[in-house]
Design an enzyme around this catalytic site. Structure first.
Site, mmCIF file in Angstrom:
data_model
loop_
_atom_site.group_PDB
_atom_site.id
_atom_site.type_symbol
_atom_site.label_atom_id
_atom_site.label_comp_id
_atom_site.label_asym_id
_atom_site.label_seq_id
_atom_site.Cartn_x
_atom_site.Cartn_y
_atom_site.Cartn_z
ATOM 1 N N LYS A 116 -3.925 -20.029 5.466
ATOM 2 C CA LYS A 116 -3.716 -19.966 6.921
ATOM 3 C C LYS A 116 -2.566 -20.850 7.405
ATOM 4 O O LYS A 116 -1.866 -20.507 8.353
ATOM 5 C CB LYS A 116 -5.011 -20.320 7.678
ATOM 6 C CG LYS A 116 -6.178 -19.378 7.361
ATOM 7 C CD LYS A 116 -5.916 -17.951 7.838
ATOM 8 C CE LYS A 116 -6.442 -16.865 6.911
ATOM 9 N NZ LYS A 116 -7.862 -16.656 6.886
ATOM 10 N N GLU A 199 -6.297 -27.579 17.907
ATOM 11 C CA GLU A 199 -5.508 -26.703 18.796
ATOM 12 C C GLU A 199 -5.986 -26.864 20.226
ATOM 13 O O GLU A 199 -7.142 -27.178 20.469
ATOM 14 C CB GLU A 199 -5.724 -25.222 18.414
ATOM 15 C CG GLU A 199 -5.057 -24.787 17.140
ATOM 16 C CD GLU A 199 -5.419 -23.352 16.767
ATOM 17 O OE1 GLU A 199 -6.205 -22.701 17.492
ATOM 18 O OE2 GLU A 199 -4.909 -22.887 15.735
ATOM 19 N N HIS A 234 -18.738 -13.065 16.193
ATOM 20 C CA HIS A 234 -17.602 -12.662 15.362
ATOM 21 C C HIS A 234 -17.812 -11.333 14.641
ATOM 22 O O HIS A 234 -17.051 -10.976 13.753
ATOM 23 C CB HIS A 234 -17.200 -13.778 14.404
ATOM 24 C CG HIS A 234 -17.004 -15.077 15.136
ATOM 25 N ND1 HIS A 234 -15.963 -15.264 16.010
ATOM 26 C CD2 HIS A 234 -17.737 -16.207 15.172
ATOM 27 C CE1 HIS A 234 -16.070 -16.479 16.547
ATOM 28 N NE2 HIS A 234 -17.132 -17.066 16.064
ATOM 29 N N ARG A 291 -5.858 -5.833 4.763
ATOM 30 C CA ARG A 291 -6.757 -4.754 4.351
ATOM 31 C C ARG A 291 -6.753 -3.674 5.432
ATOM 32 O O ARG A 291 -6.235 -3.882 6.518
ATOM 33 C CB ARG A 291 -8.191 -5.297 4.225
ATOM 34 C CG ARG A 291 -8.691 -5.889 5.532
ATOM 35 C CD ARG A 291 -10.165 -6.161 5.591
ATOM 36 N NE ARG A 291 -10.602 -6.486 6.934
ATOM 37 C CZ ARG A 291 -10.556 -7.691 7.500
ATOM 38 N NH1 ARG A 291 -10.084 -8.730 6.819
ATOM 39 N NH2 ARG A 291 -10.956 -7.867 8.748
HETATM 40 C C1 MV4 Z 1 -9.777 -20.013 19.290
HETATM 41 C C2 MV4 Z 1 -10.395 -19.790 20.544
HETATM 42 C C3 MV4 Z 1 -9.911 -20.488 21.616
HETATM 43 N N1 MV4 Z 1 -8.870 -21.360 21.468
HETATM 44 N N2 MV4 Z 1 -8.750 -20.886 19.195
HETATM 45 C C4 MV4 Z 1 -12.823 -17.675 16.566
HETATM 46 C C5 MV4 Z 1 -12.585 -16.969 15.263
HETATM 47 C C6 MV4 Z 1 -11.267 -17.428 14.805
HETATM 48 N N3 MV4 Z 1 -10.620 -16.430 13.991
HETATM 49 C C7 MV4 Z 1 -10.530 -17.725 16.051
HETATM 50 N N4 MV4 Z 1 -11.527 -17.957 17.057
HETATM 51 C C8 MV4 Z 1 -11.204 -18.514 18.238
HETATM 52 N N5 MV4 Z 1 -10.157 -19.379 18.202
HETATM 53 C C9 MV4 Z 1 -8.334 -21.530 20.266
HETATM 54 N N6 MV4 Z 1 -7.317 -22.412 20.148
HETATM 55 C C10 MV4 Z 1 -11.456 -18.876 20.614
HETATM 56 C C11 MV4 Z 1 -11.860 -18.234 19.455
HETATM 57 C C12 MV4 Z 1 -12.969 -17.295 19.573
HETATM 58 C C13 MV4 Z 1 -12.819 -15.939 19.283
HETATM 59 C C14 MV4 Z 1 -11.631 -15.382 18.826
HETATM 60 C C15 MV4 Z 1 -11.516 -14.048 18.551
HETATM 61 C C16 MV4 Z 1 -12.610 -13.207 18.712
HETATM 62 C C17 MV4 Z 1 -13.784 -13.722 19.131
HETATM 63 C C18 MV4 Z 1 -13.924 -15.077 19.425
HETATM 64 C C19 MV4 Z 1 -15.145 -15.575 19.870
HETATM 65 C C20 MV4 Z 1 -15.273 -16.904 20.143
HETATM 66 C C21 MV4 Z 1 -14.193 -17.767 19.984
#
Ligand code: MV4
Length: 444
Positions: A116, A199, A234, A291
């Protein structure tokens, strides 16, 4: 060129891949666990080989078993689908070394995007925006300094995490002092890797992802975006294309940078670049998935391309020549899961009554049939309903109509069909204002 493809997967995506192979005149070999001997993918493939017990670690995840099936069947390509071994660079490398073709990105590219920190570095170099924060793992004192510079709330993420695991929201300095060491210990025990980064917390984000198809001749095409904000813990539940929240101008800008990102990686095959989009429409790069994704059909419905066939053509080493990508209408996918609507726990069982919707603008990708017993060992996805409309309103009306037609019944068998109907009546969804927290809010 290859002639016979081993499908290293099960369920609807195995069926989907067999269909693409057949249209291209390729022979197919199914592999299956003892729990899947009555599966549709076994029935539809030209050949089928049992690779072991129901437990995925002894069948669909067991590399030596898959390689043995590849050898005895003399298949000359492997289609990995999603989940299981699909993004495992070691598996891709073993397939490559065997002389067969792995239908996906090269093992080196899979390793690169799996890292990542490295993926973010490449994204930044091509001008893709990142969430303000540490681009590399950091220690406690630097975390404190950085957080006060970018401002709270912030999130702590485990470098080895992913899919939502190991992410924590921090509101103030006191909480950072308290939670940073806890998060570090947890990352060490969960992932064997205690590296953390920090972040700025993006409030009320939407999950927007761009579909890519690239060939081995340096052509990269971006087939527009999907919005996947309707999810719970998720697990995506509804995906759509295009996103009503993305302007034509923004789509062009991000697509351009996504293509450059893929070129910088040496990317081939299908892939997805994921972003968070904030309330002001700003994009932040999250990660790339190497994928085919569950939700690829919504992109197929609005672009007219068969992405699985394009993956196979790309893997054959053929040049892909596409005219300018045009988005036609709106598509919505509903993931039909065999699960209890109250607890969201898997609810496997025998399908006694099945009525699959049809008619204009309706597509159902599934491996189920009347009399099929859903095994308890795998994920609960049993069908994908995809609807298309000239407008989003028409797609929503079709979705309601098709969900009404859809009947899946059996002893002790429950599905989330009613959940989907509820979503389609929510003002926030109808107006396209939903973010990734929509389902949690709807359920209270
Ligand atoms: C975040 C965020 C808010 N701010 N990063 C959760 C899974 C991971 N792949 C990234 N995620 C998140 N990162 C920052 N800086 C909120 C989420 C997040 C989220 C992102 C995508 C789809 C669903 C989510 C559900 C909760 C939180």
């Amino acid at each position: 060129m290859f002639k016979k493809v081993l499908i290293a997967n099960r369920g609807e995506i195995a069926v989907r891949a067999i269909r693409a192979c057949r249209e291209l005149g390729l022979k197919t070999v199914a592999v299956y666990s003892e729990a899947d001997k009555n599966s549709l993918h076994v029935e539809l493939a030209d050949e089928a080989i049992c690779i072991g017990p129901p437990n995925p670690s002894e069948s669909y995840l067991d590399i030596p078993k898959i390689m043995a099936a590849l050898e005895v069947s003399k298949a000359d390509a492997v289609y990995p689908g999603y989940g299981f071994l699909s993004e495992n660079p070691k598996f891709a490398e073993i397939v490559e070394r065997s002389g067969a073709k792995f239908i996906g990105p090269s093992s080196e590219v899979l390793a690169k995007i799996g890292d990542k920190v490295l993926a973010k570095k490449v994204a930044k170099e091509v001008g893709l925006p990142l969430v303000p924060g540490s681009e590399e793992p950091l220690e406690f004192t630097d975390a404190l300094k950085l957080a006060s510079r970018i401002g709270y709330p912030v999130v702590i993420k485990a470098a080895a995490g992913g899919g939502g695991r190991g992410i924590r929201i921090i509101r103030d300095e006191r909480e950072l002092r308290e939670k940073f060491p806890v998060a570090k210990k947890e990352a060490e025990t969960s992932f064997g890797d205690g590296r953390l980064y920090l972040e700025k917390y993006v409030m009320k984000p939407k999950h927007i992802e761009f579909q890519v198809i690239a060939d081995e001749w340096g052509n990269v095409y971006v087939l527009g975006e999907r919005e996947c904000s309707i999810q719970r813990r998720h697990q995506k539940l509804i995906e759509e294309a295009p996103s009503v929240s993305v302007s034509e101008e923004k789509r062009k800008e991000i697509s351009q940078k996504v293509a450059e990102f893929c070129k910088a990686l040496g990317y081939t095959s299908a892939g997805t670049v994921e972003f968070l989009m904030d309330e002001d429409g700003n994009f932040y790069f999250m990660e790339m998935n190497g994928r085919i994704q569950v939700e690829h059909p919504v992109t197929e419905m609005v672009t007219g391309y068969d992405i699985v066939k394009l993956q196979i053509i790309s893997a054959m080493g053929e040049e892909i020549k596409l005219p300018e990508i045009k988005i036609n209408g709106f598509a919505i996918e509903f993931r039909i899961n065999a699960e209890d609507p109250d607890t969201f726990m898997p609810s496997p069982g025998l399908i006694e009554t099945l009525r699959i919707p049809g008619g204009p603008g309706v597509r159902v990708d599934t491996h189920i049939y009347q009399g099929y017993a859903i095994p308890p060992y795998y994920d609960s996805l049993i069908a994908k309903l995809i609807v298309w409309g000239r407008t989003r309103e028409e797609a929503i009306a079709r979705g309601k109509r098709a969900l009404e037609e859809f009947k899946i019944e059996g002893h002790n068998l429950k599905t989330n069909i009613e959940f989907h109907k509820r979503v389609l009546n929510q003002k926030e969804f109808i107006e396209g204002k939903h973010d990734v927290n929509f389902v949690e809010r709807m359920l209270v």
